[in-house]
Motif scaffolding. Structure first.
Motif, PDB file in Angstrom:
ATOM      1  N   GLU A  33     -27.319  87.929 119.229  1.00 33.80           N
ATOM      2  CA  GLU A  33     -27.709  87.939 120.840  1.00 33.80           C
ATOM      3  C   GLU A  33     -26.918  86.884 121.597  1.00 33.80           C
ATOM      4  OE1 GLU A  33     -32.058  87.344 123.043  1.00 33.80           O
ATOM      5  OE2 GLU A  33     -31.620  86.560 120.990  1.00 33.80           O
ATOM      6  N   ILE A  37     -27.023  85.652 125.402  1.00 31.88           N
ATOM      7  CA  ILE A  37     -27.450  85.820 126.978  1.00 31.88           C
ATOM      8  C   ILE A  37     -26.867  85.019 128.149  1.00 31.88           C
ATOM      9  CG2 ILE A  37     -29.640  85.216 128.061  1.00 31.88           C
ATOM     10  CD1 ILE A  37     -31.129  84.758 125.531  1.00 31.88           C
ATOM     11  N   ASP A  92     -29.692  86.429 112.108  1.00 33.45           N
ATOM     12  CA  ASP A  92     -30.571  87.319 112.845  1.00 33.45           C
ATOM     13  C   ASP A  92     -29.960  88.221 113.380  1.00 33.45           C
ATOM     14  OD1 ASP A  92     -32.810  85.653 111.683  1.00 33.45           O
ATOM     15  OD2 ASP A  92     -32.666  84.476 113.602  1.00 33.45           O
ATOM     16  N   ASP A  95     -24.619  95.988 123.230  1.00 33.26           N
ATOM     17  CA  ASP A  95     -25.949  95.849 122.290  1.00 33.26           C
ATOM     18  C   ASP A  95     -26.097  94.482 121.992  1.00 33.26           C
ATOM     19  OD1 ASP A  95     -25.977  98.611 121.847  1.00 33.26           O
ATOM     20  OD2 ASP A  95     -24.487  98.530 120.282  1.00 33.26           O
ATOM     21  N   VAL A  96     -25.255  93.432 122.514  1.00 27.54           N
ATOM     22  CA  VAL A  96     -25.535  92.118 122.011  1.00 27.54           C
ATOM     23  C   VAL A  96     -25.875  91.250 123.364  1.00 27.54           C
ATOM     24  CG1 VAL A  96     -24.345  89.942 121.026  1.00 27.54           C
ATOM     25  CG2 VAL A  96     -23.993  92.416 120.223  1.00 27.54           C
ATOM     26  N   ARG A 132     -26.752  90.460 127.250  1.00 32.78           N
ATOM     27  CA  ARG A 132     -27.637  90.699 128.149  1.00 32.78           C
ATOM     28  C   ARG A 132     -27.770  89.724 129.338  1.00 32.78           C
ATOM     29  NH1 ARG A 132     -32.975  88.414 128.126  1.00 32.78           N
ATOM     30  NH2 ARG A 132     -33.420  87.152 126.237  1.00 32.78           N
ATOM     31  N   TYR A 149     -30.242  77.810 119.256  1.00 33.24           N
ATOM     32  CA  TYR A 149     -29.347  78.436 120.420  1.00 33.24           C
ATOM     33  C   TYR A 149     -28.356  77.369 120.739  1.00 33.24           C
ATOM     34  CZ  TYR A 149     -32.626  82.279 120.947  1.00 33.24           C
ATOM     35  OH  TYR A 149     -33.237  83.278 120.789  1.00 33.24           O
ATOM     36  N   ASN A 166     -25.774  81.724 122.887  1.00 32.34           N
ATOM     37  CA  ASN A 166     -25.897  82.550 121.696  1.00 32.34           C
ATOM     38  C   ASN A 166     -26.844  82.054 120.407  1.00 32.34           C
ATOM     39  OD1 ASN A 166     -24.020  81.204 119.229  1.00 32.34           O
ATOM     40  ND2 ASN A 166     -23.299  80.696 121.507  1.00 32.34           N
ATOM     41  N   ASN A 167     -27.137  82.731 119.563  1.00 28.92           N
ATOM     42  CA  ASN A 167     -28.029  82.270 118.807  1.00 28.92           C
ATOM     43  C   ASN A 167     -27.146  82.323 117.253  1.00 28.92           C
ATOM     44  OD1 ASN A 167     -27.662  84.982 118.306  1.00 28.92           O
ATOM     45  ND2 ASN A 167     -29.606  85.646 117.285  1.00 28.92           N
ATOM     46  N   ALA A 212     -22.195  84.474 117.554  1.00 23.97           N
ATOM     47  CA  ALA A 212     -23.755  85.315 117.160  1.00 23.97           C
ATOM     48  C   ALA A 212     -23.173  86.243 116.144  1.00 23.97           C
ATOM     49  CB  ALA A 212     -23.766  86.063 118.546  1.00 23.97           C
TER      50      ALA A 212
END
Length: 533
Positions: A446, A448, A443, A402-403, A405, A516, A465-466, A438
């Protein structure tokens, strides 16, 4: 052999001298300019002696060219003929007072230079006897004014002294020539040995003169500067513009000669050391000696020393820490299973288990460092490998799907040469850290994993990561061992990841983007195999 060649050269010069002297006398006789008192007493005898001398000087060319008989015998003949004919010319010119006897001095000096020992003195004595004999003959058959024993004695003494001095000087000259020849051979051998040693050195060596022209360069320097065909004597800038600039900066700044500088703009990153050399203490003729070392090789050697020390450290850790740690953890586990343990003591056993587990992770990470040099590289297609890695990660951490991608921005399939175990460990550390940060985001969490490269571009993998940004004061210490910003971290994950990346000739770096946090694994040209369709 060398002495014989020199003797033959002197003989040729003496033959030229005899021919020139004979031609001069003949020319003076036929032109009527023969100075007094030459030939005044007995003109016919003088003319005959001169022609005999000229014929002999010309005929002497033939045995000289054939070099037979030996030059010593030719010296004997030439000297005896000189003594005979010059004595006759002296008698025909009025005796010793005519000055013709001085020609004997030249002949005796030449014989003394070519002959060693008593022979030179013998010919001087023979010439002295000839002069005295001529005086005795003149006294008996000539007029009283035609002889002068005092002048004859002085001429004989002059011949003897000339013979001795010429012999001594010739012997010293031969000894000096032999010594110079021996020293020349030693210098030639030393020069050849030096060139062989320099050519085999892995360190690049250049000798540059005061005009910045390269006078010596070995193969290692040519390889490091990527200058295989430049000729010696060419300006340094023809070999490397950057190195030439560095030399000018060194001369202007008066840098200490043992200081090393790193240059990254050359074909390879080099460590440059410049040392001033001078010629005979004359600073105006001073040049420089430049040493070049491959920075990557030096760093690799330094890293090997670190690995050797680290290997000994990890062996000590495994023996001294892990064994008693296992005993503490086992005792804590047994204690927690007790049914009579109060609740507050149960909490203490949980603390024991948590901290022994943390110490155990530190030990495992340190042991991983000891395996850094055990590399088994293989060809990996990053596009497929990353998908398989994320699927495996999702099985271990279900929240990953879910986190996390994958963002594939590559131009085609990218293949690299990398140890798959090391790459798995690097990305596992980066992804776990990214998930932890993250999770603290305000938020939606996420992460990536971005793949980029191909089409002539540089290949790299980014884990973004955010989460909250890394504090400014912590960014320079992220890759230090045992530095961590969380209470549960060991501080070895990022350090180990960078070490494994360097072991595979790649680079791991941190970047703080807007909103990020990014960790980029950059693949070097040596590790990139190219792209496929």
């Amino acid at each position: 052999m060398e002495q014989n060649l020199k003797a033959w050269r002197i003989m040729r010069l003496l033959t030229v001298y005899r021919i020139a002297l004979a031609l001069l006398l003949v020319a003076l006789i036929y032109t009527g300019y023969l100075p007094e008192p030459l030939g005044e007493s007995y003109p016919g005898l003088f003319l005959g002696a001169v022609f005999a001398y000229a014929v002999f000087a010309v005929l002497a060319i033939y045995p000289l060219l054939l070099r037979t008989p030996d030059f010593t015998w030719q010296v004997y003949v030439h000297t005896c003929v000189d003594i005979l004919l010059f004595t006759l010319m002296m008698h025909a010119s009025g005796g010793v007072s005519s000055g013709v006897g001085m020609l004997l001095v030249v002949s005796i000096a030449n014989a003394s230079m070519l002959l060693a020992g008593r022979l030179s003195v013998f010919f001087a004595a023979l010439a002295s006897l000839a002069v005295l004999g001529e005086q005795f003959y003149s006294q008996i058959h000539g007029t009283p004014s035609a002889y002068n024993y005092s002048m004859a004695g002085l001429l004989g003494l002059t011949l003897l002294v000339t013979s001795v001095l010429a012999a001594v000087l010739a012997r010293q000259a031969r000894e000096n020539a032999d010594l110079a020849h021996a020293r020349g051979l030693d210098l030639a051998n030393m020069s050849e040995l030096t060139e062989q040693v320099i050519s085999q050195m892995s360190t690049g060596v250049l000798v540059v003169d005061q005009q910045q022209h390269v006078r010596l360069i070995n193969q290692a320097a040519r390889r490091l500067l990527d200058a295989p065909s430049q000729s010696l004597g060419a300006p340094l800038q023809h070999f490397s513009v950057e190195l030439n600039l560095q030399l000018h900066l060194w001369c202007d700044e008066t840098i200490h000669q043992h200081e090393k500088r790193r240059i990254d703009t050359l074909p390879a990153s080099l460590l440059v050391q410049i040392v001033r050399i001078s010629s005979g203490g004359d600073s105006r003729k001073a040049g420089v000696l430049i040493f070049l070392e491959d920075a990557a090789v030096v760093e690799d050697q330094s890293q090997q020393l670190r690995l050797a020390a680290l290997g000994r450290l990890t062996a000590g850790i495994a023996h001294e820490i892990r064994n008693p740690l296992s005993a503490i953890r086992h005792a804590g586990a047994l204690l927690s299973e007790s049914s009579h343990l109060p609740a507050e003591d149960q909490r203490l056993t949980d603390i024991i288990q948590d901290n022994t587990a943390r110490v155990n992770r530190i030990v495992e990470d340190v042991l991983q460092l000891g395996n850094r040099d055990r590399i088994s590289r293989e060809a990996l297609t990053l596009n497929h490998w990353l998908r398989h890695f994320l699927d495996e990660l999702a099985c271990i951490y279900p929240q990953v799907s879910d986190v996390v991608r994958l963002d594939d921005q590559s131009d085609g399939l990218i293949r690299v040469y990398f140890d798959s175990g090391h790459l798995h460990q690097i990305l596992s550390n980066l992804c776990r850290n990214a998930l932890d940060f993250a999770a603290c985001s305000t938020d939606v969490p996420e992460v990536i994993v971005r793949l980029s490269g191909g089409g002539g571009r540089m290949t790299f993998i980014e884990v973004v990561n955010n989460g909250p940004p890394v504090a400014q004061q912590d960014r320079e210490r992220l890759f230090e061992p045992f530095f961590t910003t969380t209470a549960k971290g060991t501080g070895l994950g990022l350090y180990l990841s960078r070490e494994l990346a360097q072991a595979n000739q790649c680079h791991l770096a941190h970047q703080q983007l807007q909103g990020y946090t990014c960790f980029r694994l950059s693949f070097s040209a040596q590790a990139t195999l190219g792209e496929t369709e």
